[in-house]
Design a protein around this motif. Structure first.
Motif, PDB file in Angstrom:
ATOM      1  N   PHE A   1      -2.443  -1.793   3.145  1.00  0.00           N
ATOM      2  CA  PHE A   1      -1.919  -1.194   1.926  1.00  0.00           C
ATOM      3  C   PHE A   1      -1.378  -2.233   0.945  1.00  0.00           C
ATOM      4  O   PHE A   1      -1.315  -1.977  -0.259  1.00  0.00           O
ATOM      5  N   ASP A   2      -1.034  -3.405   1.446  1.00  0.00           N
ATOM      6  CA  ASP A   2      -0.566  -4.454   0.534  1.00  0.00           C
ATOM      7  C   ASP A   2      -1.602  -4.750  -0.552  1.00  0.00           C
ATOM      8  O   ASP A   2      -1.239  -5.130  -1.665  1.00  0.00           O
ATOM      9  N   TYR A   3      -2.865  -4.582  -0.255  1.00  0.00           N
ATOM     10  CA  TYR A   3      -3.905  -4.804  -1.268  1.00  0.00           C
ATOM     11  C   TYR A   3      -3.743  -3.849  -2.454  1.00  0.00           C
ATOM     12  O   TYR A   3      -4.060  -4.197  -3.582  1.00  0.00           O
ATOM     13  N   ASP A   4      -3.297  -2.635  -2.196  1.00  0.00           N
ATOM     14  CA  ASP A   4      -3.180  -1.611  -3.228  1.00  0.00           C
ATOM     15  C   ASP A   4      -1.760  -1.432  -3.761  1.00  0.00           C
ATOM     16  O   ASP A   4      -1.539  -0.624  -4.641  1.00  0.00           O
ATOM     17  N   ASP A   5      -0.820  -2.175  -3.217  1.00  0.00           N
ATOM     18  CA  ASP A   5       0.574  -2.048  -3.630  1.00  0.00           C
ATOM     19  C   ASP A   5       0.843  -2.982  -4.816  1.00  0.00           C
ATOM     20  O   ASP A   5       0.794  -4.206  -4.675  1.00  0.00           O
TER      21      ASP A   5
ATOM     22  N   LYS B   1      -7.925   5.170  -0.842  1.00  0.00           N
ATOM     23  CA  LYS B   1      -6.928   4.593  -1.737  1.00  0.00           C
ATOM     24  C   LYS B   1      -7.594   4.125  -3.013  1.00  0.00           C
ATOM     25  O   LYS B   1      -8.782   3.833  -3.018  1.00  0.00           O
ATOM     26  N   PRO B   2      -6.863   3.981  -4.093  1.00  0.00           N
ATOM     27  CA  PRO B   2      -5.476   4.415  -4.284  1.00  0.00           C
ATOM     28  C   PRO B   2      -5.379   5.943  -4.304  1.00  0.00           C
ATOM     29  O   PRO B   2      -6.356   6.636  -4.578  1.00  0.00           O
ATOM     30  N   ASN B   3      -4.212   6.435  -4.032  1.00  0.00           N
ATOM     31  CA  ASN B   3      -4.026   7.885  -3.914  1.00  0.00           C
ATOM     32  C   ASN B   3      -4.470   8.650  -5.156  1.00  0.00           C
ATOM     33  O   ASN B   3      -4.928   9.779  -5.058  1.00  0.00           O
TER      34      ASN B   3
ATOM     35  N   ALA C   1       3.469  -3.861  -6.102  1.00  0.00           N
ATOM     36  CA  ALA C   1       4.646  -4.696  -5.890  1.00  0.00           C
ATOM     37  C   ALA C   1       4.331  -5.955  -5.085  1.00  0.00           C
ATOM     38  O   ALA C   1       5.126  -6.890  -5.060  1.00  0.00           O
ATOM     39  N   VAL C   2       3.171  -5.968  -4.429  1.00  0.00           N
ATOM     40  CA  VAL C   2       2.769  -7.142  -3.643  1.00  0.00           C
ATOM     41  C   VAL C   2       1.815  -7.963  -4.500  1.00  0.00           C
ATOM     42  O   VAL C   2       0.683  -7.566  -4.748  1.00  0.00           O
TER      43      VAL C   2
END
Length: 189
Positions: free
Chosen positions: A48-52, A101-103, A54-55
């Protein structure tokens, strides 16, 4: 304009039974349908870091974007999968997760889908298919109803060239493909 069908094979092995079954199924689509295998072998494990947003130090892999856009450009998806340890293979679950993803822009959302499962045993990949159906139900994907396709003792169903070796199996799979085509033509989703 032809209808596009993404075929996802739940085995990474080039000579796998699942790939041979998929190639048989691809030939069963009628004129006006373009079915082709969408490779999942090079998709990195979902994180999920790929799609976050904030990361910042983990950029989205280009293959994720390409895969998601390919699925979204299709009119249907056909999954052809073996059963691994009474579940779907990790590579196929990874592909499902990447497309989820993304949602706000899920690749699978409302697409018609078909599932053909197989195993060397008599159950025909029953557990794999049920697990995959459960995962796909979250995305409102419409699947053909009964009969489902569980190909038991699958090595015995193919000749040396990888083609179905009997009319009963060929007709059974053709009937399923016909029902998937009907869902797409009806605009079910």
């Amino acid at each position: 304009m032809s209808k596009k069908v993404a075929v996802l094979v739940g085995s990474l092995r080039k000579g796998s039974i699942a790939r041979k079954i998929a190639l048989n199924a691809i030939e069963m689509f009628p004129a006006g349908f373009e079915a082709q295998i969408v490779e999942i072998r090079d998709l990195p494990l979902y994180d999920f870091d790929y799609d976050d947003p904030a990361v910042e130090d983990k950029p989205l892999p280009a293959v994720y974007t390409e895969f998601r856009e390919t699925i979204k450009s299709c009119d249907a998806v056909l999954f052809v999968t073996p059963e691994n340890n009474r579940c779907i293979p990790a590579c196929l679950k990874n592909a499902v997760d990447i497309g989820s993803k993304p949602n706000a822009d899920v690749a699978w959302k409302n697409l018609p889908a078909g599932i053909i499962s197989h195993s060397v045993g008599k159950m025909g990949g029953y557990s794999a298919q049920k697990n995959l159906r459960l995962a796909l139900s979250y995305f409102d994907m419409t699947l053909p109803g009964q009969p489902e396709v569980f190909l038991g003792q699958s090595p015995t169903l193919l000749d040396e060239a990888g083609k179905f070796n009997n009319e009963k199996t060929r007709d059974f799979v053709q009937g399923y493909i016909n029902r998937l085509v009907a869902l797409v033509e009806k605009g079910c989703c």
